[in-house]
Motif scaffolding. Structure first.
Motif, PDB file in Angstrom:
ATOM      1  N   THR A   1     -18.312   0.803  60.768  1.00 36.35           N
ATOM      2  CA  THR A   1     -17.766   0.214  59.678  1.00 36.35           C
ATOM      3  C   THR A   1     -17.925   1.353  58.515  1.00 36.35           C
ATOM      4  O   THR A   1     -19.282   1.536  58.436  1.00 36.35           O
ATOM      5  CB  THR A   1     -18.436  -1.161  59.274  1.00 36.35           C
TER       6      THR A   1
ATOM      7  N   VAL B   1     -18.794  -4.265  48.761  1.00 33.58           N
ATOM      8  CA  VAL B   1     -19.063  -5.008  50.089  1.00 33.58           C
ATOM      9  C   VAL B   1     -20.364  -5.300  50.477  1.00 33.58           C
ATOM     10  O   VAL B   1     -21.200  -4.408  50.382  1.00 33.58           O
ATOM     11  CB  VAL B   1     -18.102  -4.487  51.279  1.00 33.58           C
TER      12      VAL B   1
ATOM     13  N   GLU C   1     -15.260 -11.125  55.460  1.00 31.13           N
ATOM     14  CA  GLU C   1     -13.974 -10.247  55.563  1.00 31.13           C
ATOM     15  C   GLU C   1     -14.190  -9.092  56.593  1.00 31.13           C
ATOM     16  O   GLU C   1     -13.572  -8.748  57.611  1.00 31.13           O
ATOM     17  CB  GLU C   1     -13.565  -9.802  54.332  1.00 31.13           C
ATOM     18  N   TYR C   2     -15.698  -8.463  56.458  1.00 33.40           N
ATOM     19  CA  TYR C   2     -15.939  -7.286  57.141  1.00 33.40           C
ATOM     20  C   TYR C   2     -16.849  -7.688  58.621  1.00 33.40           C
ATOM     21  O   TYR C   2     -17.317  -6.898  58.960  1.00 33.40           O
ATOM     22  CB  TYR C   2     -16.668  -6.402  56.301  1.00 33.40           C
TER      23      TYR C   2
ATOM     24  N   GLN D   1     -13.698  -0.214  61.101  1.00 35.88           N
ATOM     25  CA  GLN D   1     -13.080  -0.685  59.865  1.00 35.88           C
ATOM     26  C   GLN D   1     -13.594   0.808  58.904  1.00 35.88           C
ATOM     27  O   GLN D   1     -14.898   0.783  58.818  1.00 35.88           O
ATOM     28  CB  GLN D   1     -14.029  -1.846  59.366  1.00 35.88           C
TER      29      GLN D   1
ATOM     30  N   GLU E   1     -22.837   1.097  60.342  1.00 33.05           N
ATOM     31  CA  GLU E   1     -22.196   1.113  58.942  1.00 33.05           C
ATOM     32  C   GLU E   1     -22.871   2.722  58.293  1.00 33.05           C
ATOM     33  O   GLU E   1     -23.552   3.064  58.395  1.00 33.05           O
ATOM     34  CB  GLU E   1     -22.816   0.052  58.045  1.00 33.05           C
TER      35      GLU E   1
END
Ligand SMILES: Nc1ncnc2c1ncn2[C@@H]1O[C@H](COP(=O)(O)OP(=O)(O)OP(=O)(O)O)[C@@H](O)[C@H]1O
Ligand SMILES: [Mg+2]
Lengths: 432, 253
Positions: free
Chosen positions: A295, A142, A53-54, A324, A266
């Motif tokens: 992200t 996640v 998904e990410y 994201q 991230e």
């Protein structure tokens, strides 16, 4: 569509193939345990794929391949590196390996600094509770297997414990002299209660890098983190920032990214104590074969905290920008103030911006906003400037810098902000 | 100074929309001309076409500034040649400080005219003095261009830019709208201070009141993209009293 179970099996197979038999670095007991646990996580989660998904907007294959793709070194043409003009404690890594000779003595009032290799042999009590610990916490909700991979295999990095208010920033400089090769770097930072420090990072690191920074910011402590990822076009990498904030703690993290064929940054932030504040910002300029992904995950886990995410991307000639960002507000986190903005300025029709802003709120008394836009240079602003005699190119430059300004404003120190702004200006001017 | 002959223009994206339909007028050095006309008659479009905004196609006619073909120049070249437009709706530019903007503009024009750039100190002194005359709060100089400015502040900011750039041909598009009585006086004083034998003005307005402060030499009435009547200041009074009805009927007859 491939069924989930089959997908998962493939991810696990890929992890097994990559690291199943790769020996872990020598370490003392506590670090070995951390490494083994991280290694097990990688094998359990499997490697990321574009089906995750990410990872839908960013293909991780270059990051998970057995070998790093080599890439040409960038000719800086004599331009001084960023932060060069500032008095700082310099810690140099060459191709991802700590270079003691090129570095300053790792000594300064108010801070203890040790290279990872030393920490792995000694028993740094404080680091035990952080190394691999924040990374592990960051696997939920996640999965971030590349960070676990880092914990398992990193031989390089700095362990920095800040006990006071060191007078100079700590500057992590990543020089690169090899066209090929991987670098795995893992920093651990603990800012003790009431302490304050600025950590700078700059340089291309390596053809491929995997960086992790775990930061534990205690009650009332402040961490300023300013990072400039730049210059070399032909490099790929991922950097994770995991940060836990105590009550009234503050984090300001800013990243400038110029160039780079594949970069994934991230940030995973936990506001664990009341009245904390976390600002995560980024300014990105990409031209051509450039793929940049931010992200960000911010978890409000205590009342009255504030968070800001400000991401600005200037893209052209096929450059791709990804954002994201998620704000997760736990039920206890009443009076949360959360703000998130991600914007792209597309300088031509080839550039692309993909955004996935998310809010997940379980408290009832909160203020959260998010917005995401992408657009071109505003024609009426451009015309207005030109009617005042400003030539088209200069007017565009002014407007691009104005677009990036909101992100740069997240840097507390004006000197560093100006330095980075000048870099951006020079980058834009070089490209005309 | 400014010579417009039989100017026709239509929208670039829709050639059915013809906005200027054979407009002619000549402004001599040192003169002040006023243009009045009903909403939608093409006054702002004229100012945009003269200053080089995209989106309009000139199909016929010419416009020259001191003999130079304006229509052939980029907007910044027109500015360097001495043209200035005070916008009906000044544009907000978040992220660009007003001071940076002014300095960039002043120095760009000086450079284009072969003059030396002003030093930071010289510039600051000049801008402070001009701002004071227009009673512009120094704080407004620090804020981003026009962002969060009131309507009147935006208009005063336009006049400040004009005073800094010292153009030869100034077009003021409804600079009086949104101004209170005192601000109108200030802005008019600002304009009057710039009046001299070498500088001309084209003042677009709906109200005769402004023309009490800035006395025009010539008044034009514009309708449907052309000048339908030209006269002295008394023409503005006539419009104020009777509206455009009679003038339009007369033009159609
Ligand atoms: N870009 C555009 N797209 C569509 N129509 C336009 C455009 N520019 C001008 N027009 C039309 O052209 C006409 C003239 O507009 P303009 O703004 O020049 O009028 P004006 O005389 O300045 O009016 P006002 O007194 O209300 O300011 C109007 O009908 C307007 O809608
Ligand atoms: Mg108008």
């Amino acid at each position: 569509m491939m069924p989930r179970a089959k997908l998962k099996a493939r991810k696990v197979e890929a992890a097994e193939a990559l690291v199943g038999a790769r020996p872990l670095p020598e370490s003392n007991v506590w670090m070995r345990r951390a490494r083994e646990a991280a290694h097990a996580r990688v094998l359990d989660m499997g490697l990321p794929t574009k089906r995750d998904e990410y990872w839908r907007f960013t293909d991780p294959r270059r990051l998970t391949a057995a070998e790093a793709e080599a890439g040409k070194l960038h000719d800086t043409q004599g331009e001084a590196p960023v932060f060069d003009a500032f008095d700082r404690l310099k810690i140099v890594f060459t191709n991802g390996v700590f270079d003691a000779e090129a570095s300053d003595a790792l000594e300064m009032d108010g801070v203890e600094i040790a290279p990872l290799a030393e920490a792995a042999a000694a028993d740094l009590h404080w680091a035990r509770d952080i190394y691999g610990v924040l990374e592990q916490r960051g696997q939920n909700p996640v999965e971030r297997p590349l960070a676990s991979l880092n914990t398992a295999y990193a031989r390089e990095g700095m362990f920095i414990r800040v006990t006071g208010n060191p007078e100079r920033p700590i500057s992590l400089i990543y020089n690169r002299s090899a066209e090929d090769g991987d670098a795995i770097v893992h920093h651990v930072i603990r800012v003790e209660a009431g302490a304050e420090v600025t950590i700078l990072e700059n340089g291309p690191v390596a053809a491929r890098f995997n960086q992790v920074m775990e930061a534990d910011i205690a009650e009332g402590a402040t961490l300023h983190h300013i990072r400039a990822q730049g210059r070399d076009h032909e490099r790929a990498g991922t950097a994770h920032l995991f940060a836990r904030l105590g009550a009234e703690a503050q984090l300001k993290s800013f990243t400038l990214t110029a160039n780079g064929s594949l970069i994934r940054n991230e940030a995973v932030i936990w506001l664990d104590g009341a009245d904390g504040s976390a600002h995560i910002a980024g300014a990105t300029v990409g031209d051509g074969a450039f793929h940049h992904d931010d992200t960000v995950f911010i978890n409000h886990a205590a009342p009255r905290c504030e968070s800001r995410q400000v991401f600005k991307k200037v893209l052209r000639h096929g450059a791709v920008g990804v954002f994201q960002g998620k704000i997760l507000v736990d039920q206890v986190a009443q009076l949360t103030d959360g703000y998130q903005i991600s914007q792209a300025l597309l300088l031509d029709e080839d550039a692309q911006f993909l955004a996935k802003p998310e809010l997940e709120i379980y408290a009832d008394d909160v203020q959260c906003s998010h917005g995401s836009t992408s657009g071109e240079i505003d024609k009426s602003q451009l015309f207005y400037l030109r009617t005042r005699g400003v030539a088209e190119d200069e007017a565009k430059l002014l407007l691009v810098l104005a677009f990036l300004a909101e992100a740069l404003e997240e840097i507390a120190d004006q000197g560093f902000a100006d330095d980075l702004r000048d870099r951006l200006e020079a980058w834009l001017k070089r490209r005309g | 100074m400014l010579e417009i002959k039989n100017l026709h223009c239509e929208l670039e994206e829709d050639s059915e929309v013809k906005i200027l339909n054979g407009l002619s007028l000549t402004v001599n050095p040192g003169e002040v001309h006023a243009i009045m006309g009903p909403n939608g008659s093409g006054k702002s479009t004229l100012s945009y076409v003269l200053s080089g905004r995209d989106g309009y196609e000139v199909t016929e006619g010419s416009a020259t500034l001191e003999g130079a073909d304006l229509l052939d120049m980029e907007p910044e070249e027109r500015a360097a040649a001495g043209l200035f437009l005070a916008f009906q709706y000044p544009v907000e530019i978040p992220g660009v400080g007003n001071m940076t903007f002014l300095r960039t503009a002043v120095n760009a024009q000086r450079k284009a005219r072969g003059m030396e750039e002003l030093s930071a100190g010289e510039f600051l002194k000049l801008v402070r003095a001009k701002a004071k005359e227009l009673q512009i709060d120094p704080d407004m100089l620090k804020r981003p261009v026009n962002v969060g400015f009131s309507g009147g502040e935006k208009k005063r900011n336009e006049i400040l830019q004009m005073a800094m750039l010292e153009p030869k041909m100034c077009i003021l598009d409804e600079t009086d709208s949104g101004l209170d009585v005192d601000a109108m006086k200030l802005v008019s004083d600002g304009v009057n201070a710039l009046r001299d034998a070498e500088r001309s003005f084209l003042v677009i307005t709906h109200y005769q009141r402004l023309l009490n402060h800035i006395k025009p030499d010539v008044v034009h009435i514009m309708s449907e993209g052309r000048i339908i009547k030209t006269g002295g200041p008394e023409l503005a009074l006539e419009v104020e009293e009777n509206g455009y009805g009679d003038l339009l009927a007369e033009a159609q007859a």
